[in-house]
Design a protein around this motif. Sequence first.
Motif, PDB file in Angstrom:
ATOM      1  N   GLY A  13     -35.578  -4.654  16.939  1.00  0.00           N
ATOM      2  CA  GLY A  13     -35.888  -5.003  15.557  1.00  0.00           C
ATOM      3  C   GLY A  13     -37.097  -5.881  15.349  1.00  0.00           C
ATOM      4  N   THR A  14     -37.844  -6.199  16.403  1.00  0.00           N
ATOM      5  CA  THR A  14     -39.045  -7.025  16.262  1.00  0.00           C
ATOM      6  C   THR A  14     -40.207  -6.181  15.736  1.00  0.00           C
ATOM      7  N   THR A  15     -40.883  -6.666  14.688  1.00  0.00           N
ATOM      8  CA  THR A  15     -41.988  -5.913  14.104  1.00  0.00           C
ATOM      9  C   THR A  15     -43.201  -5.931  15.024  1.00  0.00           C
ATOM     10  N   VAL A  16     -43.722  -4.738  15.329  1.00  0.00           N
ATOM     11  CA  VAL A  16     -44.938  -4.617  16.121  1.00  0.00           C
ATOM     12  C   VAL A  16     -46.155  -4.745  15.211  1.00  0.00           C
ATOM     13  N   HIS A  17     -46.150  -3.985  14.147  1.00  0.00           N
ATOM     14  CA  HIS A  17     -47.121  -4.263  13.090  1.00  0.00           C
ATOM     15  C   HIS A  17     -46.650  -3.669  11.775  1.00  0.00           C
ATOM     16  N   GLN A  18     -47.013  -4.367  10.717  1.00  0.00           N
ATOM     17  CA  GLN A  18     -46.655  -4.000   9.356  1.00  0.00           C
ATOM     18  C   GLN A  18     -47.826  -3.223   8.762  1.00  0.00           C
ATOM     19  N   PHE A  19     -47.580  -1.948   8.449  1.00  0.00           N
ATOM     20  CA  PHE A  19     -48.683  -1.094   8.015  1.00  0.00           C
ATOM     21  C   PHE A  19     -49.354  -1.609   6.747  1.00  0.00           C
ATOM     22  N   ASP A  20     -48.545  -2.109   5.787  1.00  0.00           N
ATOM     23  CA  ASP A  20     -49.094  -2.400   4.471  1.00  0.00           C
ATOM     24  C   ASP A  20     -49.551  -3.840   4.280  1.00  0.00           C
ATOM     25  N   SER A  21     -49.395  -4.676   5.309  1.00  0.00           N
ATOM     26  CA  SER A  21     -49.780  -6.073   5.091  1.00  0.00           C
ATOM     27  C   SER A  21     -50.495  -6.712   6.274  1.00  0.00           C
ATOM     28  N   GLU A  22     -50.830  -5.932   7.318  1.00  0.00           N
ATOM     29  CA  GLU A  22     -51.568  -6.489   8.442  1.00  0.00           C
ATOM     30  C   GLU A  22     -53.032  -6.671   8.038  1.00  0.00           C
ATOM     31  N   SER A  23     -53.549  -7.875   8.156  1.00  0.00           N
ATOM     32  CA  SER A  23     -54.920  -8.152   7.735  1.00  0.00           C
ATOM     33  C   SER A  23     -55.942  -7.409   8.585  1.00  0.00           C
ATOM     34  N   TRP A  24     -55.561  -7.036   9.799  1.00  0.00           N
ATOM     35  CA  TRP A  24     -56.518  -6.380  10.680  1.00  0.00           C
ATOM     36  C   TRP A  24     -56.538  -4.864  10.510  1.00  0.00           C
ATOM     37  N   ILE A  25     -55.648  -4.346   9.637  1.00  0.00           N
ATOM     38  CA  ILE A  25     -55.661  -2.927   9.310  1.00  0.00           C
ATOM     39  C   ILE A  25     -56.130  -2.776   7.869  1.00  0.00           C
ATOM     40  N   ALA A  26     -57.275  -2.141   7.695  1.00  0.00           N
ATOM     41  CA  ALA A  26     -57.773  -1.934   6.341  1.00  0.00           C
ATOM     42  C   ALA A  26     -56.900  -0.940   5.595  1.00  0.00           C
ATOM     43  N   GLU A  27     -56.427   0.100   6.283  1.00  0.00           N
ATOM     44  CA  GLU A  27     -55.605   1.114   5.656  1.00  0.00           C
ATOM     45  C   GLU A  27     -54.935   1.940   6.745  1.00  0.00           C
ATOM     46  N   ALA A  28     -53.700   2.406   6.468  1.00  0.00           N
ATOM     47  CA  ALA A  28     -52.992   3.315   7.366  1.00  0.00           C
ATOM     48  C   ALA A  28     -52.259   4.329   6.524  1.00  0.00           C
ATOM     49  N   LYS A  29     -52.460   5.593   6.829  1.00  0.00           N
ATOM     50  CA  LYS A  29     -51.839   6.659   6.052  1.00  0.00           C
ATOM     51  C   LYS A  29     -51.181   7.673   6.984  1.00  0.00           C
ATOM     52  N   LEU A  30     -50.100   8.228   6.477  1.00  0.00           N
ATOM     53  CA  LEU A  30     -49.396   9.285   7.190  1.00  0.00           C
ATOM     54  C   LEU A  30     -49.980  10.625   6.775  1.00  0.00           C
ATOM     55  N   ARG A  31     -50.275  11.469   7.731  1.00  0.00           N
ATOM     56  CA  ARG A  31     -50.751  12.808   7.400  1.00  0.00           C
ATOM     57  C   ARG A  31     -49.690  13.546   6.565  1.00  0.00           C
ATOM     58  N   ALA A  32     -50.092  14.209   5.533  1.00  0.00           N
ATOM     59  CA  ALA A  32     -49.169  14.865   4.603  1.00  0.00           C
ATOM     60  C   ALA A  32     -48.245  15.833   5.342  1.00  0.00           C
ATOM     61  N   GLY A  33     -46.957  15.803   4.982  1.00  0.00           N
ATOM     62  CA  GLY A  33     -45.993  16.734   5.557  1.00  0.00           C
ATOM     63  C   GLY A  33     -45.603  16.449   6.985  1.00  0.00           C
ATOM     64  N   MET A  34     -45.929  15.254   7.477  1.00  0.00           N
ATOM     65  CA  MET A  34     -45.672  14.972   8.892  1.00  0.00           C
ATOM     66  C   MET A  34     -44.276  14.412   9.157  1.00  0.00           C
ATOM     67  N   VAL A  35     -43.527  14.046   8.112  1.00  0.00           N
ATOM     68  CA  VAL A  35     -42.271  13.345   8.355  1.00  0.00           C
ATOM     69  C   VAL A  35     -41.060  14.137   7.884  1.00  0.00           C
ATOM     70  N   ARG A  36     -40.910  14.309   6.579  1.00  0.00           N
ATOM     71  CA  ARG A  36     -39.701  14.945   6.035  1.00  0.00           C
ATOM     72  C   ARG A  36     -40.009  16.348   5.567  1.00  0.00           C
ATOM     73  N   GLY A  37     -38.984  17.135   5.335  1.00  0.00           N
ATOM     74  CA  GLY A  37     -39.141  18.470   4.811  1.00  0.00           C
ATOM     75  C   GLY A  37     -39.536  19.497   5.851  1.00  0.00           C
ATOM     76  N   ARG A  38     -39.184  19.239   7.117  1.00  0.00           N
ATOM     77  CA  ARG A  38     -39.489  20.199   8.171  1.00  0.00           C
ATOM     78  C   ARG A  38     -38.407  20.105   9.243  1.00  0.00           C
ATOM     79  N   THR A  39     -38.200  21.164   9.962  1.00  0.00           N
ATOM     80  CA  THR A  39     -37.288  21.145  11.100  1.00  0.00           C
ATOM     81  C   THR A  39     -38.067  21.477  12.354  1.00  0.00           C
ATOM     82  N   ARG A  40     -37.497  21.172  13.450  1.00  0.00           N
ATOM     83  CA  ARG A  40     -38.181  21.397  14.720  1.00  0.00           C
ATOM     84  C   ARG A  40     -38.243  22.876  15.065  1.00  0.00           C
ATOM     85  N   SER A  41     -39.309  23.263  15.710  1.00  0.00           N
ATOM     86  CA  SER A  41     -39.400  24.637  16.185  1.00  0.00           C
ATOM     87  C   SER A  41     -38.493  24.816  17.393  1.00  0.00           C
ATOM     88  N   ALA A  42     -37.868  25.994  17.470  1.00  0.00           N
ATOM     89  CA  ALA A  42     -36.897  26.254  18.536  1.00  0.00           C
ATOM     90  C   ALA A  42     -37.382  27.387  19.419  1.00  0.00           C
TER      91      ALA A  42
END
Length: 672
Positions: A13-42
């Motif tokens: 549970g220790t935070t490695v880095h916070q995407f939305d508030s780390e001063s050393w990261i100007a911006e971090a974005k997830l590529r569209a469609g990379m997380v939900r709404g898909r199932t694994r290929s079999a």
Amino acid sequence: MAITLVRLETLDGTTVHQFDSESWIAEAKLRAGMVRGRTRSASTNTADRAGRSPAWGGRSFSVDQILVDYWLDPSVVSVHETNLQKLEAVFTQDDDDGYGRLYLVISEGGTEKRALVAPEQLIPSDQSDHPQRLGHFIGRFSLLDGTWYEATAGSVAAASKTSSPATLSVANGPAKSEEVVYTLQPTVAKSASSGQRYRYPISVKWMNPWPAHQHPVEITGGGWDHATEVTATRSAASGNDVEVRIGGRRVPRWASAWNGAAIKIWVNMDIPAARYWTIRTGSSLATAATSTYVEEPLINMPPLPFHAWVDNEVILVTAYNADAGSFTVERGKRGTTDADHTAADLIYWLPPAQMVDLVYGYTSAAAPDYIDDDYKPIIALTSTNTSHVYTSFQETAAAARTQARLPRSGSWFTLDVVDRGKDHQYQNYLPYTDGINPSPADAATAGKMALGYRSAGAIGGHPLQSAWATRVPVGITAIQYDYWISIQWPAGRREARMHTVGVDRDGNRAVLATTYDNNGIPDSGTATPTVASNLYEVRFELEMYDFQPQEPDDGDGFEIDNVTFTLDSNEAPTPLWGSRQDIYEFGRPGAPATLANSEGVTLGLNAVVPLNETLRVRVAERDVLDSDDVGYSHLATGTYPWLPGGTNDLTYTEAGIGTLSIGVSSYRKAWV
């Protein structure tokens, strides 16, 4: 529905880095469609079959990839390298620092969800048209689990249950969740007609650097006042309720008597070689202290936590520091009391095979049907761990079948120690199990050990043999036995004589006594030969006369009766009794208590625990732990019940339930 990145965190549970508030990261974005709404290929797994089509072998799934775009501000040269190092550290793929596996936390519809990922690669972007292309990097993660769990765990308050079946409602997300921990805390024991109610925790000390297999151990330490328990209505006069559990599992037990003031209870134990650590010079383990230093290297350690005993106290080792050579401990476990321990005291590992529970209180129990007397100790049950008394020596499937021995612990056996290659003219000695005086006889349970001459040679069930022997894993310091012998040695007839032979730890053989008939009148008496050093095997064996021998009369030979071994108290198993505890028994052997989800997936449990002890059933880890993190998983059967999607009832079922508090200490809703 918008999905935003929130943070990366380690498994604890220790935070490695916070995407939305780390001063050393100007911006971090997830590529569209990379997380939900898909199932694994079999892909289909098949097995080749000669001359036919492939056979179905199941299915395997690919590892999904998640891409994250990072932008660092390269304009500030002084910190760009520092920031880049921070980002690269996430992708070291080094399990030693916890970054080999991480939780990726996202926010979807206002709910934080997490999934297990492995950082795989960080590469510079090739998007030359981006205004911050020099600070643009792409992080690639492998999604290790296709299920997303709520980042913040919920719980369901424990509820007291007094009737069975008992239910508890749990609301999950839409998908199956294994991130759930159920709690079971008994507060009132079952009735005496439903289950066990009391126990004495017994920790068996074993200090020898060699193991013991099926060694008979008297667990009461010289005698238990069962009569007092009967008078107090805590136990049945018949002893039918008295059970012994080793490592939590019920095992056969045998008693010298029931309803007596000092009854002795025996079990057969498999004990591993002892392992110990020495409290270091300059260190100690004083009363209430929680740490100590030891001399030996801490390598190949038992899994944590583990029990150990030092003097007359059982401790729980919860952590160790191999570099410092230190133990972190909890004190006074298994009903013992913490005490002062000083430098040079030995801390012995106490594995489950040496953790014994004497449980009783189920006074309606029928006569035991799980006890197989084929394994009953052959020694008299009035013996002790330091004095084995033999009035019987072996048991066979039938009389006159001296080699068809039953596996009764501590048994004697026959063997042939004569060099048959030598020209012994008269070798036809056969074993008998009920003596040869006045004539050779057999019994299914050998009341005597005898070898008698038969001129016609071997017969069915009676091969040629020349010795009786037994082996004991505890050093024998003294021997006493009764003997009768009718074979002669010069200056009488030249026939044979009997040697009492001892074998020490290193296999060295020594003749302790020699007996024969020298005047034509059978010799008899009680012998107590001198034992110079600890013995681990004893034989009564024949030496046949090999120079101008005379043939013995049929029936001539020797018989041995009433053998007593005195055993080394420093090597004998020693039971350390804890104080009596009120307990709860989950289910009964063969009829466990059950915990089931709404789909009928069921886990069974038969275990005894002290009242008010909380058991945690951790579904994801597939284990059952108590408050000390000591495992009961080996006592569980069936399948760990996950949480199905939606709202469902958890059902606990048990015959004769007492009072049980059932809850969910932690669960995470799930999505796919």
